[in-house]
Design an enzyme around this catalytic site. Sequence first.
Site, PDB file in Angstrom:
ATOM      1  N   GLU A 112    -120.609  41.742 -59.468  1.00 45.43           N
ATOM      2  CA  GLU A 112    -121.463  40.875 -58.671  1.00 45.43           C
ATOM      3  C   GLU A 112    -121.668  39.533 -59.350  1.00 45.43           C
ATOM      4  O   GLU A 112    -121.650  39.419 -60.564  1.00 45.43           O
ATOM      5  CB  GLU A 112    -122.802  41.569 -58.419  1.00 45.43           C
ATOM      6  CG  GLU A 112    -122.634  42.584 -57.324  1.00 45.43           C
ATOM      7  CD  GLU A 112    -123.784  43.575 -57.223  1.00 45.43           C
ATOM      8  OE1 GLU A 112    -123.773  44.351 -56.259  1.00 45.43           O
ATOM      9  OE2 GLU A 112    -124.661  43.570 -58.080  1.00 45.43           O
ATOM     10  N   CYS A 125    -124.608  32.589 -61.691  1.00 47.41           N
ATOM     11  CA  CYS A 125    -124.842  33.629 -62.687  1.00 47.41           C
ATOM     12  C   CYS A 125    -123.625  34.547 -62.665  1.00 47.41           C
ATOM     13  O   CYS A 125    -123.359  35.224 -61.674  1.00 47.41           O
ATOM     14  CB  CYS A 125    -126.119  34.372 -62.289  1.00 47.41           C
ATOM     15  SG  CYS A 125    -126.488  35.753 -63.349  1.00 47.41           S
ATOM     16  N   CYS A 132    -122.475  47.854 -68.181  1.00 51.92           N
ATOM     17  CA  CYS A 132    -122.898  47.464 -69.525  1.00 51.92           C
ATOM     18  C   CYS A 132    -123.136  48.731 -70.326  1.00 51.92           C
ATOM     19  O   CYS A 132    -123.644  49.710 -69.806  1.00 51.92           O
ATOM     20  CB  CYS A 132    -124.184  46.641 -69.454  1.00 51.92           C
ATOM     21  SG  CYS A 132    -124.705  46.002 -71.062  1.00 51.92           S
ATOM     22  N   CYS A 136    -130.442  49.036 -71.519  1.00 54.33           N
ATOM     23  CA  CYS A 136    -131.828  48.576 -71.665  1.00 54.33           C
ATOM     24  C   CYS A 136    -132.664  49.305 -70.613  1.00 54.33           C
ATOM     25  O   CYS A 136    -132.211  49.512 -69.484  1.00 54.33           O
ATOM     26  CB  CYS A 136    -131.927  47.068 -71.488  1.00 54.33           C
ATOM     27  SG  CYS A 136    -131.013  46.191 -72.779  1.00 54.33           S
ATOM     28  N   CYS A 139    -133.165  47.808 -66.984  1.00 53.91           N
ATOM     29  CA  CYS A 139    -132.046  47.086 -66.354  1.00 53.91           C
ATOM     30  C   CYS A 139    -131.176  48.010 -65.510  1.00 53.91           C
ATOM     31  O   CYS A 139    -130.746  49.066 -65.975  1.00 53.91           O
ATOM     32  CB  CYS A 139    -131.202  46.412 -67.439  1.00 53.91           C
ATOM     33  SG  CYS A 139    -129.751  45.593 -66.772  1.00 53.91           S
ATOM     34  N   CYS A 372    -132.446  39.027 -61.563  1.00 51.13           N
ATOM     35  CA  CYS A 372    -132.032  39.517 -62.882  1.00 51.13           C
ATOM     36  C   CYS A 372    -132.149  41.024 -62.974  1.00 51.13           C
ATOM     37  O   CYS A 372    -133.165  41.589 -62.628  1.00 51.13           O
ATOM     38  CB  CYS A 372    -132.952  39.001 -63.978  1.00 51.13           C
ATOM     39  SG  CYS A 372    -133.057  37.263 -64.092  1.00 51.13           S
TER      40      CYS A 372
END
Length: 399
Positions: A112, A125, A132, A136, A139, A372
């Site tokens: 994305e 962005c 990932c 975290c 996230c 985010c």
Amino acid sequence: MTAAASKAKDRAPLRLAGATRGEIVRALAEIGAPERELNMRASQFWHWIYHRGAREFSAMRNIARPLLDKLSERCTLARPEIVTEQVSADGTRKWLLRMPPAHPLDRGAEIECVYIPESDRGTLCVSSQVGCTLNCAFCHTGTMALVRNLTAAEIVGQVLVARDRLGDFPGGVAPADGLVPSGEGARAVSNVVFMGMGEPLYNLDAVRDAIAILTDGDGLSLSKRRITVSTSGVVPEMARLGAECGTMLAVSLHATNNALRDELVPLNRKYPIDTLLQACRDYPGASNARRITFEYVMLKRVNDSAADAKALVRLLKGLPAKINLIPFNPWPGSSFECSDWETIERFSEIVFNAGYASPVRTPRGRDILAACGQLKSESEKLRARARLMLEESLAVGQD
Ligand code: SAH
Ligand code: SF4
């Protein structure tokens, strides 16, 4: 057809959109362009691909037709494919992009990419990885099953797609919805932030090559000061980022003590806060004119007290810092809540009174899960696993 001919026919086309100069030179050499012309020709193609945004070889009017014909047999100017586009009421756009397959059985990765228009800039962005590895706690991207690095071409491809779509190349046409900045000299994409999916410092070679392409003055010409790389704190790679890329740095801090940061950003167990801040002090080029951004996600009753704000100010003392407070963006299944507005205001006032500009990042595109940490492409676990197995079996088959 002979085996060799059939092999040549099955060869994946060389992708020039997103290629480095070296890759363009190699493609030209492969189709038999004369050695003495290689650099000059590569510069011509570079200009067409990155300055003019050419999507067809036939558009390259100052290049001889036979060369273009040969090139189009072996190479392509295709970009990542837009699978879906969502446009938020505030003009934020989120694209789900499918990267071209690397081999016949590869379905291609999905990532994305988000565009955020503001009155004085347009920020893209970009993602640096599919998923990932870092998990975290707050996230969404960290929950994705499949992780692989994007290539430099796939990173640059995101910028090319955005500029195509926003009419940001010479002669381009902006979407009719009127949500893209326009006017004399306006560039739809003026800034790039590596804040999409993935940890850019775990893919630094590709990120570095992509940044070199994005900032090349004969092509996309983005200013290094308008490119920001955000890291969750991969300390050993930070000096190299500064030295080799020279871009702005953002650090995802989110907590002021190791006990809490260990929970929120598990990488902290490897590189705790003091080593991270030392790497920030040593970051090449950091100064009051080029401040490091510290990102701090506001999590209700977790890290948002007045005492936390004071600890943050103490911690960053002496560093050329900006503090970016990010309201937590919830996603399905997340266990955190965003701090109340009054709490965020109180926090931001303490930080402001200590001399820091502390813009609270307005959540953008929340209605389309583009904010985010909300990014997660549709690749389902099963599909991802199946694809990995396939790729592994192919790799074995090639030995
Ligand atoms: N991996 C890099 C860059 C991508 S994340 C990093 O962590 O810095 C970009 C920013 O969004 C980071 O500061 C990250 O901590 C923050 N973020 C992640 N999930 C979020 C969420 N749900 N709400 C608000 N910010 C989030
Ligand atoms: Fe990865 Fe950044 Fe998300 Fe952490 S916040 S899981 S490092 S993308």
